[in-house]
Design a protein around this motif. Sequence first.
Motif, PDB file in Angstrom:
ATOM      1  N   GLY A  46       0.915  -1.348   0.254  1.00  0.00           N
ATOM      2  CA  GLY A  46      -0.392   0.048   0.187  1.00  0.00           C
ATOM      3  C   GLY A  46       0.881   1.220   0.468  1.00  0.00           C
ATOM      4  N   PHE A  47       2.061   0.901   0.185  1.00  0.00           N
ATOM      5  CA  PHE A  47       2.834   2.198   0.073  1.00  0.00           C
ATOM      6  C   PHE A  47       3.375   2.646  -1.223  1.00  0.00           C
ATOM      7  CE2 PHE A  47       2.828   1.926   4.711  1.00  0.00           C
ATOM      8  CZ  PHE A  47       3.088   2.571   5.323  1.00  0.00           C
ATOM      9  N   ASP A  48       2.954   1.687  -1.915  1.00  0.00           N
ATOM     10  CA  ASP A  48       3.527   2.207  -3.605  1.00  0.00           C
ATOM     11  C   ASP A  48       1.182   2.767  -4.634  1.00  0.00           C
ATOM     12  OD1 ASP A  48       2.633  -0.648  -3.434  1.00  0.00           O
ATOM     13  OD2 ASP A  48       3.820  -0.903  -4.440  1.00  0.00           O
ATOM     14  N   PRO A  49       1.542   3.695  -3.930  1.00  0.00           N
ATOM     15  CA  PRO A  49      -0.450   3.652  -4.307  1.00  0.00           C
ATOM     16  C   PRO A  49      -0.455   4.166  -6.528  1.00  0.00           C
ATOM     17  CG  PRO A  49       0.207   5.740  -3.049  1.00  0.00           C
ATOM     18  CD  PRO A  49       1.099   5.389  -2.754  1.00  0.00           C
ATOM     19  N   ILE A  50      -1.642   3.661  -6.501  1.00  0.00           N
ATOM     20  CA  ILE A  50      -1.654   3.521  -8.067  1.00  0.00           C
ATOM     21  C   ILE A  50      -3.079   4.864  -8.161  1.00  0.00           C
ATOM     22  CG2 ILE A  50      -3.107   3.012 -10.499  1.00  0.00           C
ATOM     23  CD1 ILE A  50      -1.371   0.169  -9.821  1.00  0.00           C
ATOM     24  N   ASP A  51      -3.771   5.408  -6.989  1.00  0.00           N
ATOM     25  CA  ASP A  51      -4.465   6.287  -6.962  1.00  0.00           C
ATOM     26  C   ASP A  51      -4.330   6.799  -5.564  1.00  0.00           C
ATOM     27  OD1 ASP A  51      -6.406   7.735  -7.007  1.00  0.00           O
ATOM     28  OD2 ASP A  51      -7.661   6.914  -8.165  1.00  0.00           O
ATOM     29  N   HIS A  52      -3.407   7.389  -4.824  1.00  0.00           N
ATOM     30  CA  HIS A  52      -3.740   8.262  -3.763  1.00  0.00           C
ATOM     31  C   HIS A  52      -5.110   9.142  -3.541  1.00  0.00           C
ATOM     32  CE1 HIS A  52      -1.664   8.380   0.206  1.00  0.00           C
ATOM     33  NE2 HIS A  52      -0.990   8.888   0.042  1.00  0.00           N
ATOM     34  N   ALA A  53      -5.414   9.087  -4.175  1.00  0.00           N
ATOM     35  CA  ALA A  53      -7.489   9.612  -3.839  1.00  0.00           C
ATOM     36  C   ALA A  53      -7.828   8.146  -3.934  1.00  0.00           C
ATOM     37  CB  ALA A  53      -6.891  10.915  -5.242  1.00  0.00           C
ATOM     38  N   GLN A  54      -8.046   7.621  -3.742  1.00  0.00           N
ATOM     39  CA  GLN A  54      -8.820   6.117  -4.295  1.00  0.00           C
ATOM     40  C   GLN A  54      -8.448   4.956  -2.829  1.00  0.00           C
ATOM     41  OE1 GLN A  54      -9.588   3.799  -7.804  1.00  0.00           O
ATOM     42  NE2 GLN A  54     -11.340   2.718  -6.772  1.00  0.00           N
ATOM     43  N   ILE A  55      -9.717   5.125  -2.371  1.00  0.00           N
ATOM     44  CA  ILE A  55     -10.263   3.572  -1.145  1.00  0.00           C
ATOM     45  C   ILE A  55      -9.719   2.361  -2.517  1.00  0.00           C
ATOM     46  CG2 ILE A  55     -10.803   2.655   0.334  1.00  0.00           C
ATOM     47  CD1 ILE A  55     -11.095   5.116   1.856  1.00  0.00           C
ATOM     48  N   ASP A  56      -8.249   1.606  -1.664  1.00  0.00           N
ATOM     49  CA  ASP A  56      -8.850  -0.015  -1.680  1.00  0.00           C
ATOM     50  C   ASP A  56     -10.434  -0.458  -2.364  1.00  0.00           C
ATOM     51  OD1 ASP A  56      -8.979  -1.887  -3.355  1.00  0.00           O
ATOM     52  OD2 ASP A  56      -6.687  -2.732  -3.031  1.00  0.00           O
ATOM     53  N   PRO A  57     -11.467  -0.621  -2.928  1.00  0.00           N
ATOM     54  CA  PRO A  57     -12.850  -0.754  -2.795  1.00  0.00           C
ATOM     55  C   PRO A  57     -13.272  -2.229  -2.125  1.00  0.00           C
ATOM     56  CG  PRO A  57     -12.093  -0.144  -5.642  1.00  0.00           C
ATOM     57  CD  PRO A  57     -11.050  -0.377  -4.750  1.00  0.00           C
ATOM     58  N   ARG A  58     -11.783  -3.046  -1.959  1.00  0.00           N
ATOM     59  CA  ARG A  58     -11.989  -3.965  -1.392  1.00  0.00           C
ATOM     60  C   ARG A  58     -12.304  -3.660   0.123  1.00  0.00           C
ATOM     61  NH1 ARG A  58      -6.472  -7.105  -3.648  1.00  0.00           N
ATOM     62  NH2 ARG A  58      -6.129  -4.594  -3.336  1.00  0.00           N
ATOM     63  N   LEU A  59     -12.028  -2.369   0.324  1.00  0.00           N
ATOM     64  CA  LEU A  59     -12.228  -2.349   1.705  1.00  0.00           C
ATOM     65  C   LEU A  59     -12.944  -1.035   2.657  1.00  0.00           C
ATOM     66  CD1 LEU A  59      -8.371  -1.317   2.812  1.00  0.00           C
ATOM     67  CD2 LEU A  59      -9.206  -3.190   3.118  1.00  0.00           C
ATOM     68  N   GLY A  60     -13.250  -0.830   1.372  1.00  0.00           N
ATOM     69  CA  GLY A  60     -15.082   0.018   1.273  1.00  0.00           C
ATOM     70  C   GLY A  60     -14.437   1.663   0.496  1.00  0.00           C
ATOM     71  N   THR A  61     -15.356   2.431   1.204  1.00  0.00           N
ATOM     72  CA  THR A  61     -15.210   4.026   0.698  1.00  0.00           C
ATOM     73  C   THR A  61     -14.245   4.938   2.086  1.00  0.00           C
ATOM     74  OG1 THR A  61     -17.588   4.554   1.011  1.00  0.00           O
ATOM     75  CG2 THR A  61     -17.547   3.082  -0.715  1.00  0.00           C
ATOM     76  N   TRP A  62     -15.245   5.888   1.005  1.00  0.00           N
ATOM     77  CA  TRP A  62     -14.109   7.423   2.033  1.00  0.00           C
ATOM     78  C   TRP A  62     -15.699   7.415   2.935  1.00  0.00           C
ATOM     79  CZ3 TRP A  62      -9.806   8.860   2.434  1.00  0.00           C
ATOM     80  CH2 TRP A  62      -8.568   9.437   1.449  1.00  0.00           C
ATOM     81  N   ASN A  63     -16.498   7.635   3.021  1.00  0.00           N
ATOM     82  CA  ASN A  63     -17.715   7.419   3.198  1.00  0.00           C
ATOM     83  C   ASN A  63     -17.395   6.087   4.150  1.00  0.00           C
ATOM     84  OD1 ASN A  63     -19.363   9.223   2.363  1.00  0.00           O
ATOM     85  ND2 ASN A  63     -20.552   8.330   1.399  1.00  0.00           N
ATOM     86  N   ASP A  64     -16.668   5.086   4.885  1.00  0.00           N
ATOM     87  CA  ASP A  64     -17.020   3.917   5.392  1.00  0.00           C
ATOM     88  C   ASP A  64     -15.715   4.916   6.222  1.00  0.00           C
ATOM     89  OD1 ASP A  64     -19.182   2.623   4.564  1.00  0.00           O
ATOM     90  OD2 ASP A  64     -17.203   1.115   2.865  1.00  0.00           O
TER      91      ASP A  64
END
Length: 489
Positions: free
Chosen positions: A52-70
Amino acid sequence: MKNKVQLITYTDRLNKNGLKGLTNILNSQLENLFAGVHILPFYYPIDGSDAGFDPIDHAQIDPRLGTWNDLKELSQNNEVMADLIVNHASAQSPEFLDVLSKGADSEYWSMFLKEQDVFPDGMTQEQADKIYRPRPGSCFSSKTLNSGEKVNFWTTFTDNQVDINVESPAGQEYLNKVLNLFAENGVKIIRLDAAGYAIKRSGTSCFMTDEAFKFIDELSIKANALGMETVAEIHSHYKTQIDVAAKVNRVYDFALPPLILHSLFTNNVEALVSWLTIAPRNCLTVLDTHDGIGIIDAGPQGNKPGLLIADEIDVLVETIHINSHGQSRKATGAAASNVDLYQVNCTYYDALGADDLLYLFARAIQFFSPGVPQVYYGGLFAMSNDMQLLESTNVGRNINRPYISDELIKEQFEKPVVKGLCQLIQIRNQYEAFNGEFSVNGFNDQLDLSWVNGDQSARLELALSKREGKILITSGDQIVEYDLPSLLS
């Protein structure tokens, strides 16, 4: 930031149900233990080359974990710390792929740092020798553009982590976007990952340059304006930590973990006492993290003397290897990939030879030292080295990055050492004395750490050779005593 114990954890390695599942664990099994949680990188993807310390998209929470609302929901009852990965982005990120495709015509061309940005005429061997390297090998990776041109990009850590030019408008926009997302979604504390490497200058070590200090200061001011605190993550000589502490909200006390080990291995607390006398007060304390056990922070650097001499560092490292039955040796240095030059990969519990009482002594010292304590999820459950994960991945730090099931959580909670640690956490959280004045005394194997706040005091007394330790809490005329060996009963 509340002056109470915080948890450090990956979302996916502590539960299988993402951020919602982590919220449930914090509000159930771990209820009343932690005031906050440092959630290790939850960006897309969580399973890159560096967890996770090499993000492809730092502005997106990995969908497998949830969302910014979570994440926002989790923050309702917990202070949330998140990593701002300041120094680099993934070589698989859309921005860098655009650079490979379009070269200098890409709108992100300036976002990534190149050799020519710092050394327009190329880097000489003399200049290369001055650069501080956290890992072996070159600080550059040659990348081939679609045009066929080869360009040397700065890759301080791995060839999949391309350094950001944080002084460029594109680099600043990239970081500002993430900062704003944090502020909008409940993050209260930002860990500035690898911030010391952010700005490089020709003729310097390219680590903690004057410009990097200024950058960290300016980034902290931005975060503060958005209602967030910053913590600078910097492994270096102890005097550098003191200097950095004066310029940021908080730093990590990375000298503490090796000094505690040295004290417990040698039954001599004098180096620890010397450090606690001068250590920054605006710090976070850890014993273990997702990285290895830092060594450089207590040792000498060049002609700068350390808190421990070189021979003591060598003995410290070798003792960890012996206590872990050689397991740490298999995960450290050239023995495994993704290595760090300044860390030993091992659980703190196994570094102490899985000695339950010494582990409680170590945690008690941490909790009584200046700063806000953090407990890593593997350390919370007194986990042993995960040799199966190490062998299947050949990533050294995975020895201390276990996947823990619900069943294993229940099993580990029944261990006396885990029950004792939980009681220590509750003691640290309960008493106002820890918001008062700190003092330290010690000689040979005797250590005395105390806090006084009005008519309340908290005192830790250890006699290491005798394996004796107790905590004394005084409130007015009342005294409560906790015998540390009895916490294991």
